[in-house]
Design an enzyme around this catalytic site. Structure first.
Site, PDB file in Angstrom:
ATOM      1  N   GLY A  45     -18.047  -7.656  19.737  1.00  0.00           N
ATOM      2  CA  GLY A  45     -16.748  -8.490  19.626  1.00  0.00           C
ATOM      3  C   GLY A  45     -15.847  -8.169  18.349  1.00  0.00           C
ATOM      4  O   GLY A  45     -15.894  -7.347  17.772  1.00  0.00           O
ATOM      5  N   HIS A 450     -35.997 -16.582 -12.889  1.00  0.00           N
ATOM      6  CA  HIS A 450     -34.898 -16.685 -13.954  1.00  0.00           C
ATOM      7  C   HIS A 450     -34.853 -15.212 -14.274  1.00  0.00           C
ATOM      8  O   HIS A 450     -36.026 -14.282 -14.597  1.00  0.00           O
ATOM      9  CB  HIS A 450     -35.538 -17.201 -15.072  1.00  0.00           C
ATOM     10  CG  HIS A 450     -34.805 -17.189 -16.499  1.00  0.00           C
ATOM     11  ND1 HIS A 450     -33.536 -17.885 -16.422  1.00  0.00           N
ATOM     12  CD2 HIS A 450     -35.004 -16.423 -17.605  1.00  0.00           C
ATOM     13  CE1 HIS A 450     -32.927 -17.240 -17.699  1.00  0.00           C
ATOM     14  NE2 HIS A 450     -33.766 -16.875 -18.565  1.00  0.00           N
TER      15      HIS A 450
END
Length: 474
Positions: A45, A450
């Site tokens: 599409g 972290h």
């Protein structure tokens, strides 16, 4: 010689092979149904061929060039040369790989692929006209049909996409060279994404917008961060002005705008990009043959299973209403397919995320603080600025913030707004929180790696609880 009309039958006929249609077809086939997928243009599409994927490819290329040429603070000195034709070739390779993958996935799942334009003959029959002289047509009888015909760019009076200087987003993404100057009509998400990308590639961009700011529907502080960065890139904005016409000149095009009080202004460019939104494609379907009619906004109305007023017909994606997002279309496709198979599937729109691939990016999901108040909640709001994020600072990209909105009494996460680096990725955590009914404590108690940008989501949740460590509590 004209090929004679043939007639076939199928359990589910899917019209349109975009991110809603091909997903619906595959899921229906996985449910054990015989599926026929009809596509008149290209598998994948608009999203894969002319929209989401091509634009993100060019945006990434522009980001690489811009970052390389603006990294003196990091001790990096470069003056990158951009070959747009080669970038276009690379983009096309990405598109071809993805669209080819869609076709292979459909075939591997047993989906019957038919090329042509489908129209309804009645509530259980399609007519498919095949492209090309002498190709004829065929009839497909079905138990269920899923309409997934997508959308097209909105045209505005006086600006015809068949005229060379007037570009749609699809035209722009087929460019082989960057225009020196471009007038952009519309400061919504399409206009802002493409304007930012072009500015990074060296184009002088002038944006005209009827409204008083960029990105309608987003909160002021979200819009402000994007507009500020765009202005730093040299994009010139003119708000409260609607494009009323254009004329060609030896040097390109001049666009005329008009304010509500009739004041006219002219802006020059090599071309004009019209990016004022998209409209659903329903005019190709002969909906009258099944007694369906789009609503006043042009959408086909559906229920919680994506089913229309006609029991045998579903509608998904852009034709079924806002938000016009590929991932929303895919979810609706899954639900429609499972409903057609008799499963108790249903749609829940509370956790549909949205992303805008500007600089900085935007990612949102669920409710804003104002929407939570309007819905009767007492919102608890937490925020973490990226200028307090170690990872954002090491990336040299610390504008923006993460905001989490929750119900103060229960702690349930109601939504979130992110503007900053990788916002489109980070919003997935908040979407999951809304979907599963997670609380602020659930998000805050989850150990985040972290140093990462995702830590900002945890900090925002802690901030909403009054327990933030790395930013001041409200």
């Amino acid at each position: 010689m004209v090929v004679g009309d043939i007639s076939t039958g199928t359990d589910v006929a899917v019209i349109g092979a975009g991110p809603g249609g091909y997903v619906a077809a595959i899921r229906a086939a996985q449910e054990g149904l015989d599926v026929t997928l009809v596509e008149r243009d290209a598998y994948g599409g608009v999203c894969l061929n002319h929209g989401c994927i091509p634009s993100k490819a060019f945006i990434h290329g522009a980001d690489v060039a811009h970052e390389a040429g603006n990294a003196e603070e990091l001790g990096i000195h470069a003056d990158p040369a951009v070959d747009v034709a080669q970038m276009q070739e690379w983009k096309s390779g990405v598109v071809d790989r993805l669209t080819g993958g869609v076709e292979k996935l459909c075939k591997a799942n047993g989906v019957n692929l038919v090329e042509g334009t489908a129209t309804f003959a009645d509530e259980n029959k399609l007519r498919v006209a095949h492209d090309g002289e002498g190709q004829g047509s065929e009839s497909i009888e079905f138990e269920h049909a899923i309409v997934a015909t997508g959308s097209r760019p909105i045209r505005i009076p006086g600006f015809d996409f068949s005229d060379d200087p007037v570009l749609s987003s699809r035209d722009l993404l087929a460019m082989e060279a960057v225009p020196d100057r471009l007038v952009v009509v519309g400061a919504g998400y399409i206009g802002m994404e493409l304007s930012t990308m072009l500015a990074k590639l060296g184009c002088e961009v002038t944006v005209v917008e009827m409204l008083e700011d960029v990105l309608p529907g987003y909160e002021d502080d979200v819009k402000r961060a994007v507009r500020k960065r765009a202005e730093e890139l040299g994009i010139e904005f003119h708000f409260g002005e609607g494009a009323s016409g254009w004329r060609g000149t030896p040097n390109g095009v001049v666009v005329t705008t008009e304010t509500e009080d009739g004041m006219e202004t002219e802006y020059a460019g090599d071309a004009v990009l019209v990016a004022v939104g998209r409209q659903p494609v329903t005019d190709t379907l002969e909906l009258g043959a099944v007694g369906l009619e789009p609503n006043e906004d042009g959408f086909i109305e559906t229920d919680h299973q994506a089913r229309t007023e006609v029991d045998s017909i579903f509608a998904i994606g852009d034709v079924a209403g806002e938000p016009m997002l590929a991932h929303k279309a895919s979810k609706e496709g899954v639900v429609a397919a499972e409903a057609a198979a008799g499963e108790p599937a249903a749609l829940d729109y509370q956790a549909v995320p949205a992303a805008v691939f500007t600089d900085p990016e935007i990612g949102t999901v669920g409710m804003t603080e104002a929407e939570a108040e309007e819905a009767g909640f007492d919102p608890a709001v937490g925020q973490m600025p990226f200028n307090a994020s170690g990872r954002a600072l090491t990336m040299g990209d610390s504008d923006g913030f993460v905001r989490v909105v929750a119900d103060a009494e229960s702690g349930f996460v109601l939504g979130g707004q992110i503007v900053g680096p990788e916002a489109s990725e980070l919003v997935a955590e908040l979407a999951l929180a809304v979907e599963m009914g997670a609380t602020l404590e659930d998000v805050a108690a989850t150990i985040h790696t972290h140093p990462t940008l995702a830590e900002a989501v945890k900090e925002a949740a802690e901030n909403a609880m009054g327990k933030a460590i790395h930013t001041l509590n409200r």
